[in-house]
Design a protein around this motif. Structure first.
Motif, PDB file in Angstrom:
ATOM      1  N   ALA A 350       0.833  -1.202   0.000  1.00  0.00           N
ATOM      2  CA  ALA A 350       0.000   0.000   0.000  1.00  0.00           C
ATOM      3  C   ALA A 350       0.867   1.250   0.000  1.00  0.00           C
ATOM      4  CB  ALA A 350      -0.917   0.000   1.216  1.00  0.00           C
ATOM      5  N   ILE A 351       0.358   2.291  -0.659  1.00  0.00           N
ATOM      6  CA  ILE A 351       0.999   3.604  -0.639  1.00  0.00           C
ATOM      7  C   ILE A 351       0.006   4.604  -0.074  1.00  0.00           C
ATOM      8  CG2 ILE A 351       2.462   3.049  -2.619  1.00  0.00           C
ATOM      9  CD1 ILE A 351       0.597   4.791  -4.341  1.00  0.00           C
ATOM     10  N   HIS A 352       0.501   5.763   0.331  1.00  0.00           N
ATOM     11  CA  HIS A 352      -0.366   6.805   0.867  1.00  0.00           C
ATOM     12  C   HIS A 352      -0.636   7.845  -0.215  1.00  0.00           C
ATOM     13  CE1 HIS A 352      -0.241   5.323   4.965  1.00  0.00           C
ATOM     14  NE2 HIS A 352       1.072   5.202   4.864  1.00  0.00           N
ATOM     15  N   LEU A 353      -1.900   8.218  -0.354  1.00  0.00           N
ATOM     16  CA  LEU A 353      -2.296   9.239  -1.309  1.00  0.00           C
ATOM     17  C   LEU A 353      -2.896  10.427  -0.565  1.00  0.00           C
ATOM     18  CD1 LEU A 353      -4.065   7.111  -4.092  1.00  0.00           C
ATOM     19  CD2 LEU A 353      -1.731   7.995  -4.093  1.00  0.00           C
ATOM     20  N   PRO A 354      -2.708  11.636  -1.084  1.00  0.00           N
ATOM     21  CA  PRO A 354      -3.291  12.815  -0.425  1.00  0.00           C
ATOM     22  C   PRO A 354      -4.808  12.793  -0.477  1.00  0.00           C
ATOM     23  CG  PRO A 354      -2.313  13.400  -2.544  1.00  0.00           C
ATOM     24  CD  PRO A 354      -1.909  11.993  -2.269  1.00  0.00           C
ATOM     25  N   ASP A 355      -5.434  13.475   0.464  1.00  0.00           N
ATOM     26  CA  ASP A 355      -6.890  13.493   0.550  1.00  0.00           C
ATOM     27  C   ASP A 355      -7.535  13.971  -0.750  1.00  0.00           C
ATOM     28  OD1 ASP A 355      -6.762  12.550   3.121  1.00  0.00           O
ATOM     29  OD2 ASP A 355      -6.997  14.519   4.057  1.00  0.00           O
ATOM     30  N   ASN A 381      -9.979   7.801   7.258  1.00  0.00           N
ATOM     31  CA  ASN A 381      -8.641   7.516   7.780  1.00  0.00           C
ATOM     32  C   ASN A 381      -7.617   7.253   6.669  1.00  0.00           C
ATOM     33  OD1 ASN A 381      -9.635   7.692  10.438  1.00  0.00           O
ATOM     34  ND2 ASN A 381     -10.204   5.519  10.423  1.00  0.00           N
ATOM     35  N   LYS A 382      -7.594   8.153   5.669  1.00  0.00           N
ATOM     36  CA  LYS A 382      -6.613   8.098   4.577  1.00  0.00           C
ATOM     37  C   LYS A 382      -6.813   6.917   3.635  1.00  0.00           C
ATOM     38  CE  LYS A 382      -4.386  11.645   6.328  1.00  0.00           C
ATOM     39  NZ  LYS A 382      -4.379  12.977   5.659  1.00  0.00           N
ATOM     40  N   ASN A 383      -7.982   6.271   3.714  1.00  0.00           N
ATOM     41  CA  ASN A 383      -8.300   5.163   2.812  1.00  0.00           C
ATOM     42  C   ASN A 383      -9.653   5.411   2.162  1.00  0.00           C
ATOM     43  OD1 ASN A 383      -6.015   3.404   3.386  1.00  0.00           O
ATOM     44  ND2 ASN A 383      -6.955   3.077   5.393  1.00  0.00           N
ATOM     45  N   ASN A 389     -25.880  -0.426   0.398  1.00  0.00           N
ATOM     46  CA  ASN A 389     -27.136  -0.221   1.122  1.00  0.00           C
ATOM     47  C   ASN A 389     -26.904   0.386   2.500  1.00  0.00           C
ATOM     48  OD1 ASN A 389     -28.591  -1.374  -1.022  1.00  0.00           O
ATOM     49  ND2 ASN A 389     -28.313  -3.438  -0.189  1.00  0.00           N
ATOM     50  N   GLY A 390     -25.957   1.343   2.553  1.00  0.00           N
ATOM     51  CA  GLY A 390     -25.687   2.050   3.795  1.00  0.00           C
ATOM     52  C   GLY A 390     -24.781   1.320   4.762  1.00  0.00           C
ATOM     53  N   GLU A 391     -24.399   0.085   4.438  1.00  0.00           N
ATOM     54  CA  GLU A 391     -23.548  -0.708   5.327  1.00  0.00           C
ATOM     55  C   GLU A 391     -22.111  -0.707   4.802  1.00  0.00           C
ATOM     56  OE1 GLU A 391     -22.950  -5.340   6.893  1.00  0.00           O
ATOM     57  OE2 GLU A 391     -24.587  -4.812   5.517  1.00  0.00           O
ATOM     58  N   LYS A 392     -21.166  -0.429   5.683  1.00  0.00           N
ATOM     59  CA  LYS A 392     -19.755  -0.468   5.311  1.00  0.00           C
ATOM     60  C   LYS A 392     -19.335  -1.914   5.118  1.00  0.00           C
ATOM     61  CE  LYS A 392     -15.166   0.706   7.131  1.00  0.00           C
ATOM     62  NZ  LYS A 392     -14.430   1.328   8.274  1.00  0.00           N
ATOM     63  N   ILE A 393     -18.798  -2.222   3.920  1.00  0.00           N
ATOM     64  CA  ILE A 393     -18.454  -3.611   3.633  1.00  0.00           C
ATOM     65  C   ILE A 393     -16.970  -3.817   3.333  1.00  0.00           C
ATOM     66  CG2 ILE A 393     -20.764  -4.201   2.811  1.00  0.00           C
ATOM     67  CD1 ILE A 393     -19.678  -3.973  -0.053  1.00  0.00           C
ATOM     68  N   GLY A 394     -16.177  -2.742   3.298  1.00  0.00           N
ATOM     69  CA  GLY A 394     -14.758  -2.951   3.047  1.00  0.00           C
ATOM     70  C   GLY A 394     -13.955  -1.665   3.074  1.00  0.00           C
ATOM     71  N   THR A 395     -12.656  -1.819   3.303  1.00  0.00           N
ATOM     72  CA  THR A 395     -11.710  -0.708   3.277  1.00  0.00           C
ATOM     73  C   THR A 395     -10.672  -0.974   2.203  1.00  0.00           C
ATOM     74  OG1 THR A 395     -12.003  -0.267   5.643  1.00  0.00           O
ATOM     75  CG2 THR A 395      -9.990   0.577   4.608  1.00  0.00           C
ATOM     76  N   LEU A 396     -10.439   0.006   1.341  1.00  0.00           N
ATOM     77  CA  LEU A 396      -9.523  -0.140   0.215  1.00  0.00           C
ATOM     78  C   LEU A 396      -8.269   0.684   0.429  1.00  0.00           C
ATOM     79  CD1 LEU A 396     -12.099   0.251  -2.715  1.00  0.00           C
ATOM     80  CD2 LEU A 396     -11.368  -1.861  -1.585  1.00  0.00           C
ATOM     81  N   LYS A 397      -7.120   0.054   0.173  1.00  0.00           N
ATOM     82  CA  LYS A 397      -5.830   0.731   0.263  1.00  0.00           C
ATOM     83  C   LYS A 397      -5.288   0.967  -1.137  1.00  0.00           C
ATOM     84  CE  LYS A 397      -4.764  -1.463   4.700  1.00  0.00           C
ATOM     85  NZ  LYS A 397      -4.981  -0.217   5.471  1.00  0.00           N
ATOM     86  N   ALA A 398      -4.557   2.053  -1.298  1.00  0.00           N
ATOM     87  CA  ALA A 398      -4.027   2.413  -2.616  1.00  0.00           C
ATOM     88  C   ALA A 398      -2.781   1.600  -2.938  1.00  0.00           C
ATOM     89  CB  ALA A 398      -3.701   3.895  -2.664  1.00  0.00           C
ATOM     90  N   GLU A 399      -2.757   1.038  -4.150  1.00  0.00           N
ATOM     91  CA  GLU A 399      -1.547   0.405  -4.663  1.00  0.00           C
ATOM     92  C   GLU A 399      -0.843   1.342  -5.641  1.00  0.00           C
ATOM     93  OE1 GLU A 399      -0.299  -4.037  -5.949  1.00  0.00           O
ATOM     94  OE2 GLU A 399      -1.998  -3.203  -7.051  1.00  0.00           O
ATOM     95  N   THR A 400      -1.640   2.060  -6.430  1.00  0.00           N
ATOM     96  CA  THR A 400      -1.144   3.125  -7.301  1.00  0.00           C
ATOM     97  C   THR A 400      -2.101   4.304  -7.124  1.00  0.00           C
ATOM     98  OG1 THR A 400      -2.466   2.594  -9.268  1.00  0.00           O
ATOM     99  CG2 THR A 400      -0.413   1.354  -8.951  1.00  0.00           C
TER     100      THR A 400
END
Length: 442
Positions: A350-355, A381-383, A389-400
């Motif tokens: 994972a890499i960090h991307l600006p907001d 939180n930077k991701n 349907n209003g339910e959080k189902i996953g968190t994605l991290k940046a690869e590029t």
């Protein structure tokens, strides 16, 4: 909650691939000693994929009319395992039935019994816009009919043919017939019924009588609507749930039963060889290739014939974690003696991307191939985070800057592609297929 686990409970499969991987490259022209054969390359490839617990099934391949590989691959070699298969196992083939449907339409047209430019009002006088929808449009998915039945609350499995037809009449067209393309299972249900009406018997019996029996495909058959069943060794379907391979039903409630066919790799190769000959040239696809994939939860199938390079292959898997279309592409490369990649365990970083970059991708995305499924992307939180349907189902991290992942060991990705109006659409990789999500205006 895992994004893929949540999504897979609401979607029927349709198939295209993005695979982001770290792999060892092999050039068959420059391999040590230059002695590696096509069969050995295929075997090495699927042995590696099986070792990674990404493949369980059967591979059959011919080059220049010579057998180069016929082998089963098992994650669990215990013959009592529910996943275990051998080369003579029968697999559900799902949408490969559509290739057989094209064959029957060509056969009927050559016999003067129907024409592909006939409009369907011939068979259904009260069908909305039936005078504008031709049989050919049903065959090539340009009728405007949606993929599945919208706003249907029951089980598709329980529907009779007449009920399917009546419900299809109620479906709003996604576009004017012939103006665009959208994969449509219900469009093919109409063709199945048209073929049935023409032969005066159930569609499944038409397949048996007009294809399986004449071609001596003795280990192929239909689960429903046929006089005889030839099930001897039916592969049991499997999927991955919470890191465990589990068996799932071969017959699902959310699937029509009209064209539920099964076959073996060798039988499907017989069919492939037959449809290379006239008058079936219109089955040939782009670049003189005949190909069709199929599958559902726990099952994958592919037939492929390249007439220019003179090779066939059949791929059958009773486990759906395979990076499906990437694997097909690699098989083509191997059979053409082109450079290919041996599957290798992923370890994505994972890499960090600006907001400001992350915010470009926020919004709602609609997936037409999954009956208008909508996923909403937000930042947290930077991701990126995914909501259904209003339910959080996953968190994605940046690869590029445009590709995001959830599990660093899995190939599934969200890739954001800039569209013509300057916003972004998304390609969602899921179990070896890629589905396009269009950005909603909001």
């Amino acid at each position: 909650m895992n994004v893929n686990s949540s999504i897979k409970n609401t979607m029927a499969l349709f198939w295209m691939i993005i695979l982001v991987s770290c792999s060892q490259k092999i050039d068959p022209h420059n391999s040590p000693g230059e002695t590696t054969t096509i069969g050995e390359n295929l075997d090495n490839y699927f042995t590696a994929l099986t070792h990674l617990k990404k493949f369980n099934g059967v591979v059959l391949a011919y080059k220049n009319d010579s057998l180069v590989l016929e082998k089963s691959y098992n994650i669990d070699t215990d013959t009592n395992s529910s996943t275990f298969v051998t080369t003579d196992y029968q697999f559900d083939i799902h949408s490969i039935s559509k290739l057989m449907t094209n064959y029957l339409v060509i056969k009927l047209e050559s016999e003067g019994q129907l024409k592909v430019n006939q409009t369907i009002d011939t068979f259904y006088p009260d069908f909305p816009q039936g005078k504008s929808i031709a049989i050919q449009m049903l065959l090539n998915h340009s009728s405007g009919l949606p993929r599945e039945l919208y706003h249907f609350e029951g089980n598709e499995f329980d529907l009779t043919t007449n009920e399917i037809i009546e419900l299809t009449k109620l479906q709003p067209l996604l576009f004017e017939p012939g103006a665009d393309t959208q994969y449509s299972n219900i469009g093919y249900e109409l063709i199945y019924d048209i073929i049935s009406k023409t032969y005066h018997k159930p569609f499944a019996q038409c397949i048996v009588d007009e294809i399986f029996i004449p071609l001596k495909m003795n280990n192929s058959g239909a689960h429903f609507f046929s006089n005889a069943h030839h099930i001897k060794k039916l592969a049991k379907n499997h999927t991955l749930e919470d890191s465990t391979i589990v068996q799932v039903p071969n017959i699902m409630d959310d699937e029509f039963k009209t064209a539920r066919l099964y076959s073996t790799a060798s039988d499907l190769n017989i069919f492939l060889n037959h449809i290379k000959e006239p008058p079936y040239s219109s089955i040939k696809k782009e670049n003189n290739v005949i190909a069709k994939d199929g599958g559902s939860k726990g099952i994958r199938a592919q037939v492929y014939a390249d007439l220019d390079h003179n090779f066939n292959f059949v791929l059958l898997a009773n486990y759906d974690e395979m990076p499906f279309f990437n694997t097909i592409d690699d098989m083509v490369k191997i059979l053409k003696s082109e450079p290919f990649e041996i599957p290798k365990e992923l370890n994505r970083k994972a890499i960090h991307l600006p907001d400001d970059t992350l915010k470009k991708f926020t919004g709602a995305y609609s997936f037409a191939d999954f009956n208008g499924l909508t996923l909403t992307i937000k930042t947290e939180n930077k991701n990126l985070v995914v909501f259904q349907n209003g339910e959080k189902i996953g968190t994605l991290k940046a690869e590029t800057e445009t590709i995001f992942f959830e599990n660093p060991k899995a190939p599934e990705s969200f890739e954001f592609i800039q569209n013509d109006i300057g916003t972004y659409d998304v390609l969602m990789g899921w179990k070896g297929i890629t589905i396009e999500g269009k950005r909603e205006n909001n």
